[in-house]
Design a protein around this motif. Structure first.
Motif, PDB file in Angstrom:
ATOM      1  N   GLY A 219     -11.842  46.226-105.410  1.00 38.49           N
ATOM      2  CA  GLY A 219     -12.860  46.851-106.245  1.00 38.49           C
ATOM      3  C   GLY A 219     -13.422  45.862-107.243  1.00 38.49           C
ATOM      4  O   GLY A 219     -12.946  44.723-107.374  1.00 38.49           O
ATOM      5  N   ASP A 220     -14.440  46.293-107.965  1.00 41.68           N
ATOM      6  CA  ASP A 220     -15.129  45.433-108.924  1.00 41.68           C
ATOM      7  C   ASP A 220     -14.207  45.085-110.085  1.00 41.68           C
ATOM      8  O   ASP A 220     -13.585  45.964-110.686  1.00 41.68           O
ATOM      9  CB  ASP A 220     -16.374  46.168-109.438  1.00 41.68           C
ATOM     10  N   ARG A 221     -14.115  43.808-110.416  1.00 45.06           N
ATOM     11  CA  ARG A 221     -13.306  43.341-111.534  1.00 45.06           C
ATOM     12  C   ARG A 221     -14.216  43.314-112.765  1.00 45.06           C
ATOM     13  O   ARG A 221     -14.744  42.286-113.177  1.00 45.06           O
ATOM     14  CB  ARG A 221     -12.735  41.964-111.226  1.00 45.06           C
ATOM     15  N   VAL A 222     -14.412  44.496-113.360  1.00 51.96           N
ATOM     16  CA  VAL A 222     -15.394  44.672-114.427  1.00 51.96           C
ATOM     17  C   VAL A 222     -15.005  43.870-115.666  1.00 51.96           C
ATOM     18  O   VAL A 222     -13.855  43.881-116.087  1.00 51.96           O
ATOM     19  CB  VAL A 222     -15.513  46.168-114.781  1.00 51.96           C
ATOM     20  N   GLY A 223     -15.968  43.161-116.233  1.00 53.15           N
ATOM     21  CA  GLY A 223     -15.765  42.468-117.499  1.00 53.15           C
ATOM     22  C   GLY A 223     -15.086  41.123-117.420  1.00 53.15           C
ATOM     23  O   GLY A 223     -14.836  40.498-118.447  1.00 53.15           O
ATOM     24  N   ALA A 224     -14.775  40.634-116.207  1.00 53.10           N
ATOM     25  CA  ALA A 224     -14.080  39.352-116.078  1.00 53.10           C
ATOM     26  C   ALA A 224     -15.056  38.188-116.245  1.00 53.10           C
ATOM     27  O   ALA A 224     -16.257  38.327-116.008  1.00 53.10           O
ATOM     28  CB  ALA A 224     -13.385  39.269-114.718  1.00 53.10           C
ATOM     29  N   GLY A 225     -14.542  37.030-116.651  1.00 51.45           N
ATOM     30  CA  GLY A 225     -15.378  35.836-116.826  1.00 51.45           C
ATOM     31  C   GLY A 225     -14.712  34.612-116.238  1.00 51.45           C
ATOM     32  O   GLY A 225     -13.507  34.598-116.004  1.00 51.45           O
ATOM     33  N   TRP A 226     -15.502  33.561-116.003  1.00 46.39           N
ATOM     34  CA  TRP A 226     -15.013  32.331-115.355  1.00 46.39           C
ATOM     35  C   TRP A 226     -15.516  31.127-116.129  1.00 46.39           C
ATOM     36  O   TRP A 226     -16.685  31.040-116.498  1.00 46.39           O
ATOM     37  CB  TRP A 226     -15.537  32.278-113.916  1.00 46.39           C
ATOM     38  N   TRP A 227     -14.599  30.199-116.390  1.00 41.40           N
ATOM     39  CA  TRP A 227     -14.956  28.932-117.025  1.00 41.40           C
ATOM     40  C   TRP A 227     -14.416  27.805-116.164  1.00 41.40           C
ATOM     41  O   TRP A 227     -13.308  27.900-115.631  1.00 41.40           O
ATOM     42  CB  TRP A 227     -14.347  28.839-118.422  1.00 41.40           C
ATOM     43  N   GLN A 228     -15.167  26.700-116.070  1.00 40.16           N
ATOM     44  CA  GLN A 228     -14.722  25.577-115.254  1.00 40.16           C
ATOM     45  C   GLN A 228     -15.214  24.275-115.858  1.00 40.16           C
ATOM     46  O   GLN A 228     -16.373  24.173-116.268  1.00 40.16           O
ATOM     47  CB  GLN A 228     -15.251  25.706-113.823  1.00 40.16           C
ATOM     48  N   ASN A 229     -14.315  23.271-115.910  1.00 35.08           N
ATOM     49  CA  ASN A 229     -14.747  21.974-116.408  1.00 35.08           C
ATOM     50  C   ASN A 229     -15.510  21.228-115.316  1.00 35.08           C
ATOM     51  O   ASN A 229     -15.497  21.647-114.159  1.00 35.08           O
ATOM     52  CB  ASN A 229     -13.532  21.151-116.882  1.00 35.08           C
TER      53      ASN A 229
END
Length: 266
Positions: A219-229
């Motif tokens: 299901g949708d992972r609501v509110g998640a975020g991703w950061w990458q160098n």
């Protein structure tokens, strides 16, 4: 996030340990997922799909099976989110210089939907020499094009006679990807393995059945975020690498830093 090596008393040994994690062909990728409210566990299952071991996307050279198993998880703002684990069913050879598709998951998503994918690749080696191993999670749209971002993890397999791993001779790698659908459509996410070395002679790595798998949210992972160098190759032709250790490297360094984009709090 700040990374710091051992103090001066640890000497060059500490530097070697840290550098070993920053092997050729890999930009250090880290995932940060927004904490979500606790809730009841949910489990789901799905049939596994056959996957092709390929040197290129269009030219499969062998096929292995995959089996799926349910996994419990908690998360998501609106309700339970199940996680399906698809497991490699047969030991699969990873030849030198070839990228092999190991396990895959196909999903139909609406634009903006998010899925957390987590892969585990456990590998053995036919040589006592050092062989580089990279694990990737790559998602493709219906046309076969890769959808950014690709997640990767890499480390040297230090040989079939290595006894420092939890299981002697078995190197496990983990990778995480938060995938966001750029448009409505069907997407296939693949766990891949690549072996590389300057060793002479014949050798290969093998992905271990039952211990190699790909997990994906149902299901949708609501509110998640991703950061990458920034991505970083070992030759560092673009000047994007950060080296941590002794000698000419810095003893501490920022892995995530202010790149000028707006900050996001949660």
């Amino acid at each position: 996030m700040r990374v710091r090596t051992a103090g001066a008393g640890a000497g060059a040994g500490a530097g070697r340990i840290v550098r070993r994690a920053l092997v050729a062909g890999l930009g250090l990728a880290l995932v940060a997922l927004t904490p979500l409210p606790a809730q009841a566990n949910a489990t789901t299952g799905a049939a596994g799909e056959p996957v092709a071991a390929t040197g290129a996307w269009a030219d499969p050279v062998s096929v292995t099976g995959a089996a799926a198993a349910p996994v419990s998880t908690t998360g998501a703002a609106a309700g339970p989110v199940g996680v399906t684990r698809t497991t490699l069913a047969a030991d699969t050879v990873i030849p030198r210089g070839v990228t092999v598709d190991l396990v895959r998951r196909t999903m139909t998503l609406a634009a903006g939907e998010k899925r957390h994918l987590r892969g585990r690749l456990e590998a053995t080696s036919t040589t006592t020499g050092i062989v580089g191993l990279t694990e990737r999670i790559r998602c493709l749209d219906a046309s076969g094009r890769t959808v950014p971002v690709v997640a990767a993890s890499a480390r040297n397999h230090e040989g079939s006679d290595t006894v420092t791993y939890a299981t002697p001779g078995h190197l496990p790698l983990f990778a995480d990807l938060l995938f966001t659908a750029p448009a409505d459509g069907t997407y296939t996410c693949v766990l891949q393995g690549t072996a590389y070395s300057s060793l002479s002679g014949s050798y290969h790595l093998t992905a271990v059945a039952g211990k190699t798998w790909l997990e994906a949210d149902d299901g949708d992972r609501v509110g998640a975020g991703w950061w990458q160098n920034p991505a970083c190759e070992s030759a560092d032709s673009g000047g994007a690498c950060t080296y941590v250790g002794t000698g000419p490297a810095r003893r501490d360094a920022w892995v995530f830093y202010d790149d000028g984009t707006p900050s996001r709090r949660w």
